[in-house]
Design an enzyme around this catalytic site. Structure first.
Site, PDB file in Angstrom:
ATOM      1  N   SER A  41       1.050  -1.236  -0.106  1.00  0.00           N
ATOM      2  CA  SER A  41      -0.111  -0.075  -0.182  1.00  0.00           C
ATOM      3  C   SER A  41       0.947   1.437  -0.037  1.00  0.00           C
ATOM      4  O   SER A  41       0.679   2.223  -0.842  1.00  0.00           O
ATOM      5  CB  SER A  41      -0.714  -0.057   1.321  1.00  0.00           C
ATOM      6  OG  SER A  41      -1.404  -1.092   1.487  1.00  0.00           O
ATOM      7  N   CYS A 189      -4.116  -3.725  11.635  1.00  0.00           N
ATOM      8  CA  CYS A 189      -5.348  -3.626  11.924  1.00  0.00           C
ATOM      9  C   CYS A 189      -5.938  -4.346  13.223  1.00  0.00           C
ATOM     10  O   CYS A 189      -6.474  -5.611  13.085  1.00  0.00           O
ATOM     11  CB  CYS A 189      -6.147  -4.037  10.547  1.00  0.00           C
ATOM     12  SG  CYS A 189      -8.069  -3.632  10.818  1.00  0.00           S
ATOM     13  N   CYS A 367     -10.107   2.286  11.832  1.00  0.00           N
ATOM     14  CA  CYS A 367     -10.568   0.789  11.810  1.00  0.00           C
ATOM     15  C   CYS A 367     -11.901   0.769  11.422  1.00  0.00           C
ATOM     16  O   CYS A 367     -12.763   0.958  12.500  1.00  0.00           O
ATOM     17  CB  CYS A 367     -10.085   0.368  13.033  1.00  0.00           C
ATOM     18  SG  CYS A 367     -10.113  -1.627  12.886  1.00  0.00           S
TER      19      CYS A 367
HETATM   20  P1  FAD Z   1       1.981  -3.827   3.119  1.00  0.00           P
HETATM   21  O1  FAD Z   1       0.933  -3.425   2.223  1.00  0.00           O
HETATM   22  O2  FAD Z   1       1.966  -5.200   3.811  1.00  0.00           O
HETATM   23  O3  FAD Z   1       3.420  -3.923   1.913  1.00  0.00           O
HETATM   24  C1  FAD Z   1       4.609  -4.407   2.103  1.00  0.00           C
HETATM   25  C2  FAD Z   1       5.280  -5.020   0.835  1.00  0.00           C
HETATM   26  O4  FAD Z   1       6.665  -5.067   1.193  1.00  0.00           O
HETATM   27  C3  FAD Z   1       4.676  -6.200   0.578  1.00  0.00           C
HETATM   28  O5  FAD Z   1       4.449  -6.158  -0.688  1.00  0.00           O
HETATM   29  C4  FAD Z   1       5.919  -6.956   0.610  1.00  0.00           C
HETATM   30  O6  FAD Z   1       5.812  -8.050  -0.633  1.00  0.00           O
HETATM   31  C5  FAD Z   1       6.639  -6.233   0.424  1.00  0.00           C
HETATM   32  N1  FAD Z   1       8.228  -6.859   1.014  1.00  0.00           N
HETATM   33  C6  FAD Z   1       8.305  -7.426   2.206  1.00  0.00           C
HETATM   34  N2  FAD Z   1       9.690  -7.885   2.408  1.00  0.00           N
HETATM   35  C7  FAD Z   1      10.263  -7.329   1.272  1.00  0.00           C
HETATM   36  C8  FAD Z   1      11.980  -7.485   0.973  1.00  0.00           C
HETATM   37  N3  FAD Z   1      12.635  -8.000   1.597  1.00  0.00           N
HETATM   38  N4  FAD Z   1      12.144  -6.784  -0.055  1.00  0.00           N
HETATM   39  C9  FAD Z   1      11.112  -6.133  -1.231  1.00  0.00           C
HETATM   40  N5  FAD Z   1       9.613  -6.175  -0.714  1.00  0.00           N
HETATM   41  C10 FAD Z   1       9.465  -6.779   0.374  1.00  0.00           C
HETATM   42  N6  FAD Z   1      -6.102  -1.435   7.002  1.00  0.00           N
HETATM   43  C11 FAD Z   1      -7.246  -0.242   7.124  1.00  0.00           C
HETATM   44  O7  FAD Z   1      -6.842   0.753   7.007  1.00  0.00           O
HETATM   45  N7  FAD Z   1      -8.403  -0.861   7.194  1.00  0.00           N
HETATM   46  C12 FAD Z   1      -8.967  -2.044   7.467  1.00  0.00           C
HETATM   47  O8  FAD Z   1     -10.027  -2.346   7.640  1.00  0.00           O
HETATM   48  C13 FAD Z   1      -7.924  -3.195   7.298  1.00  0.00           C
HETATM   49  N8  FAD Z   1      -8.336  -4.255   7.637  1.00  0.00           N
HETATM   50  C14 FAD Z   1      -7.312  -5.188   7.351  1.00  0.00           C
HETATM   51  C15 FAD Z   1      -7.763  -6.505   7.596  1.00  0.00           C
HETATM   52  C16 FAD Z   1      -6.705  -7.891   7.558  1.00  0.00           C
HETATM   53  C17 FAD Z   1      -7.231  -8.981   7.677  1.00  0.00           C
HETATM   54  C18 FAD Z   1      -5.301  -7.367   7.249  1.00  0.00           C
HETATM   55  C19 FAD Z   1      -4.389  -8.139   7.196  1.00  0.00           C
HETATM   56  C20 FAD Z   1      -4.882  -5.999   7.306  1.00  0.00           C
HETATM   57  C21 FAD Z   1      -6.036  -4.919   7.335  1.00  0.00           C
HETATM   58  N9  FAD Z   1      -5.591  -3.538   7.386  1.00  0.00           N
HETATM   59  C22 FAD Z   1      -6.639  -2.678   7.348  1.00  0.00           C
HETATM   60  C23 FAD Z   1      -4.058  -3.345   7.219  1.00  0.00           C
HETATM   61  C24 FAD Z   1      -3.500  -2.852   5.937  1.00  0.00           C
HETATM   62  O9  FAD Z   1      -3.697  -3.781   5.127  1.00  0.00           O
HETATM   63  C25 FAD Z   1      -1.883  -2.655   6.192  1.00  0.00           C
HETATM   64  O10 FAD Z   1      -1.922  -1.778   7.260  1.00  0.00           O
HETATM   65  C26 FAD Z   1      -1.340  -1.731   4.899  1.00  0.00           C
HETATM   66  O11 FAD Z   1      -1.450  -2.653   3.801  1.00  0.00           O
HETATM   67  C27 FAD Z   1       0.123  -1.426   5.270  1.00  0.00           C
HETATM   68  O12 FAD Z   1       0.751  -1.193   4.110  1.00  0.00           O
HETATM   69  P2  FAD Z   1       2.312  -1.130   3.835  1.00  0.00           P
HETATM   70  O13 FAD Z   1       2.673  -0.622   2.774  1.00  0.00           O
HETATM   71  O14 FAD Z   1       2.948  -0.657   5.377  1.00  0.00           O
HETATM   72  O15 FAD Z   1       2.532  -2.857   3.972  1.00  0.00           O
END
Ligand code: FAD
Ligand code: UQ1
Length: 438
Positions: A41, A189, A367
């Site tokens: 995201s 979450c 949330c």
């Molecule tokens: P992520 O979107 O998880 O992205 C991290 C990325 O890094 C991934 O694509 C991964 O492949 C990549 N990565 C990892 N390690 C490496 C590496 N070594 N090298 C290169 N790439 C790597 N949020 C809300 O706002 N509302 C909700 O209702 C909600 N409900 C949720 C329900 C569930 C069941 C879950 C699981 C999550 C929910 N969330 C919700 C939370 C939300 O999805 C996350 O907080 C959000 O996606 C975080 O974004 P991010 O970019 O930090 O991490």
């Protein structure tokens, strides 16, 4: 079976749900003005914003996974209200056109030399770095998992490989205990572990099996939810629907062959309790991304050490962070990522001009607490754990309109707003909707 094998592999290598790629199409060019680590995201939202700021040719994103998932919808997938297919799009389709997608996994970050090394040995140098690597799931920290997922009656909405197992377990529930866990670690979450409990209750009522079920929520936390206003509403719901809540109960073992889950009492170390189940939903322990933990960018606990207002790294001024991988002291959500993306955009604009960052992140996070198949309590709050609500109505109440926002509107905002770098959270709308109000 293959999926579970991958789940095991992913957890031991720390790539989360991502599929591993052994080849990379990284071009001969190995330097970028703006390098983004992680295409989830936060990573895709910032790639889109940085493309607008400095041109696509100056931006690269490192992400090993072929697929990008809208994780928030998995709550509804686990309850049979959405399909898992609707949660995913190819990474190729979400990386902004012209931005370089380095299809590999980061193995090492060296901020002292401004370089990153990938799993296929490529070294990429950068002028500015945005770290958006998310957090890691640790099913393996629970004895009996992840192999326990090979048995029926157990599922987990937190991984694409196990989310449909929740729906299977729910459909096949006959009588006995439906048990839901919340681990003894930070989670993303924090409402999701109990949302699936409310949906289970609603489904069993709808299908006439509720009288044969004990619904049990065992949480490591000392509270049902961290923000008092919403916790008060949730306690009312729990009481009125006859849901059993056990605080300070931490899942340590699953004996899936016997349908038993073992919890430790965190207030009385050494005391364990076995719960038989006819359905078990596991929220796994979670922790920092090990690549960050093993780098100079980490704080003591392993999270990315950023300034909580500007999102700039505390020791490396050309490094920035967003999302679940950071040590920002707020709840880890996509809603928080949205608000952070607007602040980080502004911070980077200032840093590029040698100015001081001015816009401050207030910790906004949200949330949508799904409490049935047609109601949601929309929790929104800030660093001070104070409600920071968008709509001029009491959001502590269950509302149908908020369910539609979560189930129907939010996916569009995510795919077409956040990921395109156009959605920076609801702050402007909140201000507009509260005009003239104190
Ligand atoms: P992520 O979107 O998880 O992205 C991290 C990325 O890094 C991934 O694509 C991964 O492949 C990549 N990565 C990892 N390690 C490496 C590496 N070594 N090298 C290169 N790439 C790597 N949020 C809300 O706002 N509302 C909700 O209702 C909600 N409900 C949720 C329900 C569930 C069941 C879950 C699981 C999550 C929910 N969330 C919700 C939370 C939300 O999805 C996350 O907080 C959000 O996606 C975080 O974004 P991010 O970019 O930090 O991490
Ligand atoms: C939000 O901005 C967001 O990010 C796209 C979410 O993630 C899916 C959310 O769940 C929520 C609730 C928000 C906040 C948006 C509004 C309109 C309150």
């Amino acid at each position: 079976m293959a999926a579970l094998q991958r789940l095991k592999q992913c957890h031991s290598t720390g790539i989360g749900i991502a599929r591993l790629h052994t080849s990379s199409r990284a071009s001969a060019r190995e330097h970028y003005k703006m390098l983004v680590l992680g295409g989830g995201s936060g990573g895709i939202a910032m790639s889109a914003r940085m493309k607008r700021k400095m041109g696509a040719e100056n931006v690269a994103v490192v992400e090993p996974s072929e697929m990008h998932y809208y994780q928030p919808i998995w709550t509804l997938v686990g309850a049979g209200a959405k399909s898992v297919a609707s949660s995913g799009r190819t990474t190729a389709s979400v990386v902004p056109s012209g931005v370089k997608w380095v299809k590999s996994s980061v193995q090492e970050i060296n901020p002292d030399t401004n370089t990153v090394r990938t799993d296929n040995g490529i070294e990429i140098s950068y002028e500015y770095l945005i770290v958006a690597l998310g957090l890691q799931l640790h099913y393996e920290k629970i004895k009996g998992l992840p192999e326990g997922f090979e048995h029926p009656k157990i599922g987990s909405n937190y991984s694409v490989q196990t989310v449909e197992k929740t729906w299977n377990a729910l459909q096949n529930f006959r009588e006995g205990n439906a048990v839901f866990s919340f681990p003894n670690t930070p989670v993303k979450c924090a409402g999701a572990p109990q949302k699936i409990m409310y949906l289970t209750d609603a489904f069993l009522r709808k299908t006439g099996r509720r009288t044969k079920a004990n619904i049990i929520y065992n949480t490591s936390l000392p509270v049902l939810f961290g923000i008092k206003k919403y916790a008060d509403s949730l306690w009312e719901i729990v009481k009125s629907r006859d849901l059993q809540v056990n605080l300070r109960h931490n899942l340590i073992e699953v004996r899936a062959d016997k349908q038993e889950a073992v919890f430790e009492n965190l207030d009385n170390p050494g005391e364990t309790k076995v719960f038989e189940y006819d359905m078990l939903h596991v929220t796994p322990p979670m922790g920092p991304n090990l690549v960050i933990k093993g780098s100079p960018l980490a704080d003591e606990a392993g999270w990315l050490d950023v300034n909580k207002e500007t999102l700039q790294h505390k020791r490396y001024p050309n490094v920035f962070g967003i999302g679940d991988c950071t040590n920002l002291p707020t709840a880890k959500t996509a809603a928080a990522v949205a608000a952070q993306s607007a602040v980080l955009h502004r911070t980077i604009t200032k840093v590029l001009k040698n100015d001081k960052p001015d816009k401050k992140y207030d910790g906004y996070t949200s949330c949508p607490l799904v409490t049935s198949y047609n109601t949601v309590i929309l929790a929104e709050f800030d660093y001070n754990a104070q409600p920071l609500e968008t709509f001029p109505i009491d959001q502590g109440k269950e509302r149908r309109i908020m369910y539609h926002m979560k189930a129907d509107l939010m996916p569009h905002i995510y795919w077409h707003g956040l990921l395109k770098g156009l959605w920076g959270g609801p702050e402007p709308y909140r201000k507009l909707l509260h005009l003239g109000m104190k």
